[in-house]
Scaffold this motif. Structure first.
Motif, PDB file in Angstrom:
ATOM      1  N   UNK A  66     -12.902 -29.525  -5.339  1.00 28.70           N
ATOM      2  CA  UNK A  66     -12.783 -30.986  -5.290  1.00 28.70           C
ATOM      3  C   UNK A  66     -13.808 -31.418  -4.247  1.00 28.70           C
ATOM      4  N   UNK A  67     -14.862 -32.119  -4.672  1.00 25.11           N
ATOM      5  CA  UNK A  67     -15.889 -32.486  -3.694  1.00 25.11           C
ATOM      6  C   UNK A  67     -16.216 -33.974  -3.784  1.00 25.11           C
ATOM      7  N   UNK A  68     -16.410 -34.566  -2.615  1.00 31.36           N
ATOM      8  CA  UNK A  68     -16.807 -35.972  -2.599  1.00 31.36           C
ATOM      9  C   UNK A  68     -18.259 -36.070  -3.039  1.00 31.36           C
ATOM     10  N   UNK A  69     -18.558 -37.026  -3.917  1.00 30.06           N
ATOM     11  CA  UNK A  69     -19.927 -37.165  -4.404  1.00 30.06           C
ATOM     12  C   UNK A  69     -20.613 -38.334  -3.700  1.00 30.06           C
ATOM     13  N   UNK A  70     -19.934 -39.460  -3.655  1.00 33.09           N
ATOM     14  CA  UNK A  70     -20.531 -40.642  -3.017  1.00 33.09           C
ATOM     15  C   UNK A  70     -19.451 -41.683  -2.784  1.00 33.09           C
ATOM     16  N   UNK A  71     -19.814 -42.725  -2.069  1.00 32.89           N
ATOM     17  CA  UNK A  71     -18.885 -43.851  -1.919  1.00 32.89           C
ATOM     18  C   UNK A  71     -19.664 -45.132  -1.705  1.00 32.89           C
ATOM     19  N   UNK A  72     -19.015 -46.260  -2.065  1.00 33.89           N
ATOM     20  CA  UNK A  72     -19.598 -47.557  -1.751  1.00 33.89           C
ATOM     21  C   UNK A  72     -18.533 -48.366  -1.026  1.00 33.89           C
ATOM     22  N   UNK A  73     -18.652 -49.678  -0.990  1.00 30.56           N
ATOM     23  CA  UNK A  73     -17.694 -50.487  -0.243  1.00 30.56           C
ATOM     24  C   UNK A  73     -16.271 -50.342  -0.772  1.00 30.56           C
ATOM     25  N   UNK A  74     -16.179 -50.195  -2.076  1.00 29.92           N
ATOM     26  CA  UNK A  74     -14.850 -50.230  -2.698  1.00 29.92           C
ATOM     27  C   UNK A  74     -14.370 -48.911  -3.278  1.00 29.92           C
ATOM     28  N   UNK A  85      -6.807 -44.755  -4.047  1.00 34.71           N
ATOM     29  CA  UNK A  85      -5.927 -45.275  -5.100  1.00 34.71           C
ATOM     30  C   UNK A  85      -6.462 -45.026  -6.495  1.00 34.71           C
ATOM     31  N   UNK A  86      -5.530 -44.811  -7.418  1.00 29.87           N
ATOM     32  CA  UNK A  86      -5.901 -44.689  -8.833  1.00 29.87           C
ATOM     33  C   UNK A  86      -5.187 -43.560  -9.547  1.00 29.87           C
ATOM     34  N   UNK A  87      -4.878 -42.484  -8.799  1.00 27.89           N
ATOM     35  CA  UNK A  87      -4.267 -41.315  -9.449  1.00 27.89           C
ATOM     36  C   UNK A  87      -2.766 -41.240  -9.197  1.00 27.89           C
ATOM     37  N   UNK A  88      -2.239 -42.093  -8.293  1.00 30.67           N
ATOM     38  CA  UNK A  88      -0.846 -41.914  -7.853  1.00 30.67           C
ATOM     39  C   UNK A  88       0.177 -42.061  -8.975  1.00 30.67           C
ATOM     40  N   UNK A 133      -5.603 -41.890 -17.481  1.00 29.96           N
ATOM     41  CA  UNK A 133      -6.614 -41.277 -16.615  1.00 29.96           C
ATOM     42  C   UNK A 133      -7.998 -41.866 -16.892  1.00 29.96           C
ATOM     43  N   UNK A 134      -8.231 -42.347 -18.128  1.00 33.16           N
ATOM     44  CA  UNK A 134      -9.537 -42.943 -18.456  1.00 33.16           C
ATOM     45  C   UNK A 134      -9.908 -44.042 -17.457  1.00 33.16           C
ATOM     46  N   UNK A 135      -8.906 -44.694 -16.880  1.00 32.80           N
ATOM     47  CA  UNK A 135      -9.199 -45.815 -15.971  1.00 32.80           C
ATOM     48  C   UNK A 135      -9.828 -45.347 -14.658  1.00 32.80           C
ATOM     49  N   UNK A 136      -9.748 -44.055 -14.333  1.00 33.31           N
ATOM     50  CA  UNK A 136     -10.391 -43.578 -13.099  1.00 33.31           C
ATOM     51  C   UNK A 136     -11.491 -42.545 -13.373  1.00 33.31           C
ATOM     52  N   UNK A 137     -11.779 -42.332 -14.659  1.00 27.39           N
ATOM     53  CA  UNK A 137     -12.861 -41.387 -14.963  1.00 27.39           C
ATOM     54  C   UNK A 137     -14.197 -42.120 -14.908  1.00 27.39           C
ATOM     55  N   UNK A 138     -15.171 -41.497 -14.262  1.00 24.77           N
ATOM     56  CA  UNK A 138     -16.525 -42.034 -14.216  1.00 24.77           C
ATOM     57  C   UNK A 138     -17.383 -41.317 -15.259  1.00 24.77           C
ATOM     58  N   UNK A 163     -10.181 -45.873  -5.769  1.00 22.38           N
ATOM     59  CA  UNK A 163     -10.400 -47.107  -5.019  1.00 22.38           C
ATOM     60  C   UNK A 163     -10.060 -46.900  -3.542  1.00 22.38           C
ATOM     61  N   UNK A 164     -10.942 -47.415  -2.679  1.00 21.45           N
ATOM     62  CA  UNK A 164     -10.682 -47.312  -1.229  1.00 21.45           C
ATOM     63  C   UNK A 164      -9.714 -48.404  -0.798  1.00 21.45           C
ATOM     64  N   UNK A 165      -9.674 -49.469  -1.604  1.00 18.79           N
ATOM     65  CA  UNK A 165      -8.754 -50.555  -1.257  1.00 18.79           C
ATOM     66  C   UNK A 165      -7.548 -50.482  -2.203  1.00 18.79           C
ATOM     67  N   UNK A 166      -6.359 -50.855  -1.710  1.00 18.34           N
ATOM     68  CA  UNK A 166      -5.170 -50.707  -2.544  1.00 18.34           C
ATOM     69  C   UNK A 166      -5.265 -51.510  -3.846  1.00 18.34           C
ATOM     70  N   UNK A 167      -5.183 -50.811  -4.973  1.00 16.34           N
ATOM     71  CA  UNK A 167      -5.076 -51.459  -6.282  1.00 16.34           C
ATOM     72  C   UNK A 167      -3.895 -50.755  -6.920  1.00 16.34           C
ATOM     73  N   UNK A 168      -2.778 -51.476  -7.065  1.00 19.60           N
ATOM     74  CA  UNK A 168      -1.582 -50.773  -7.512  1.00 19.60           C
ATOM     75  C   UNK A 168      -1.087 -51.305  -8.848  1.00 19.60           C
ATOM     76  N   UNK A 169      -0.457 -50.422  -9.616  1.00 21.42           N
ATOM     77  CA  UNK A 169       0.129 -50.791 -10.912  1.00 21.42           C
ATOM     78  C   UNK A 169       1.606 -50.455 -10.831  1.00 21.42           C
ATOM     79  N   UNK A 170       2.413 -51.484 -10.665  1.00 20.40           N
ATOM     80  CA  UNK A 170       3.846 -51.232 -10.482  1.00 20.40           C
ATOM     81  C   UNK A 170       4.665 -52.035 -11.480  1.00 20.40           C
ATOM     82  N   UNK A 171       4.063 -52.327 -12.641  1.00 18.51           N
ATOM     83  CA  UNK A 171       4.764 -53.174 -13.598  1.00 18.51           C
ATOM     84  C   UNK A 171       5.540 -52.396 -14.651  1.00 18.51           C
ATOM     85  N   UNK A 172       5.523 -51.074 -14.576  1.00 16.91           N
ATOM     86  CA  UNK A 172       6.200 -50.274 -15.591  1.00 16.91           C
ATOM     87  C   UNK A 172       7.643 -49.984 -15.173  1.00 16.91           C
TER      88      UNK A 172
END
Ligand code: EPU
Length: 338
Positions: A76-84, A109-112, A136-141, A188-197
């Protein structure tokens, strides 16, 4: 690093149903170069090849008379990052939940919501695993692969992967043609949560602590309360897909069952939980030979101890027949029959 080749190899530890079946040959590899070497050695032999991950979505109907490949590419290796965002490249052989655990721990955030799903990273990108409102498609680059026929690398951008509900180009149009070696995820570095299920909504209303780790913990609690523990009872998770049906079929059912749960997909399509259909047909907790319908979640067929592949296939067919008879809906297996 030696490539591990085994003959007449028991697949019991490689299928979460825990069925006792054998593979004529089983090869695991640790690097892309090893994979390319293995593919070259198998080429032109006319041998049937099957690549597996954690075996959590497979039903081996008989011994496998070919070669099974398994990736042990683990990093598991970090490749890059930007602001978000932060991007990680992850080897196909990494246990999916080990990746989720690390992301939650580091508060990315994204895999939890996808925590505690059995299986490995390579298969996650093929199967488009999903749970609690997230796929998982939502966090695949992008998805890095090797072409089976040529040994050449090819990178698929997420838009090229043709992702749909439990579906992708790798399962469908290009089935068996590419082997996933690693996946680049965008967290995501900033909290983006999906709690509607469903059950997560409840967690959302009573918790102020919405870190990735807290959501992961809640998801694991929910899964443990509903799904059989893979180590205690064999299963392959949901056995069938949730059917998407024409709105007229839904209306006919709703006329007779006012409380039918459903999710609107489009103007003319509705998704109905297969678990509900199966329960209405009286299958919850039922047994057929060594196989059974899990009493807390009837979408899950379980190995009660000594199930054979036939027990499971027969039970699945009986369920399909009764759902079709009662509701005119053809349930489609989510599990791959091999
Ligand atoms: N339901 C019943 N009876 C039951 C259980 C459920 O009628 O005993 C109905 C309820 O209406 C409930 C609905 O089914 O609201 C949905 O149930 P649940 O939330 O347990 O999810 P699911 O639709 O049955 C899907 C995935 C699961 C995933 C959960 C949670 C598929 C095929 N399955 O199941 O994925 O964990 O949602 O997001 O889409 C898997 O793929 O192996 C898997 C476990």
């Amino acid at each position: 690093m030696p490539i591990a080749i085994k003959h007449q190899y028991s697949l019991r530890e490689h299928n979460t149903f825990g069925l006792e079946v054998k593979a004529k040959q089983f090869i695991s590899y640790q690097t892309i170069d090893e994979l390319i070497e293995v593919l070259a050695s198998l080429r032109d032999k006319g041998e049937q090849i099957l690549h597996i991950g954690g075996g959590s979505n497979l039903l081996f109907t008989k011994d496998f008379e070919g070669t099974i490949l398994h990736s042990e590419i683990k990093f598991i290796e970090e490749v890059s990052r930007d602001d978000q965002h932060i991007f990680f490249r992850v080897g196909s052989g990494v246990v999916w939940d080990d990746f989720c655990a690390q992301m939650a721990r580091e508060n990315y955030y994204g895999a939890e919501n996808l925590s505690y799903i059995p299986g490995e990273v390579g298969a996650s990108a093929i199967q488009n695993i999903g749970a609690y409102g997230v796929e998982v498609a939502s966090i695949i680059h992008e998805v890095e692969t090797i072409e089976v026929a040529t040994g050449q690398p090819r990178v698929f951008q997420v838009q090229e992967c043709e992702y749909g509900y439990r579906d992708s180009i790798f399962k469908n149009r290009l089935k068996g043609e590419y082997i996933v070696t690693s996946v680049v995820f965008r967290l995501s570095l900033i909290p983006v949560v999906r709690l509607d299920y469903g059950p997560l909504r409840e967690f959302n209303s009573r918790s102020e602590n919405l870190t990735a780790q807290a959501i992961r913990d809640a998801v694991i609690d929910i899964r443990r309360s509903k799904l059989p523990e893979p180590k205690e009872m064999g299963s392959a998770g949901s056995f069938f897909k949730n059917p998407v049906i024409p709105i007229e079929v839904y209306r006919a059912i709703a006329a007779a069952y006012t409380d039918v749960p459903h999710y609107v997909i489009s103007e003319d399509e509705v998704k109905i939980p297969a678990a509900w259909l199966i329960e209405q047909c009286g299958w919850k907790g039922k047994r057929h030979g060594g196989a059974g319908v899990y009493e807390k979640q009837p979408l899950i067929l379980v190995n009660l101890g000594h199930a054979t592949a036939n027990d499971i296939m027969e039970l699945a067919a009986l369920i399909q027949q009764s759902v079709f008879k009662k509701f005119n809906i053809q349930l489609e297996p989510e599990v791959n029959y091999i």
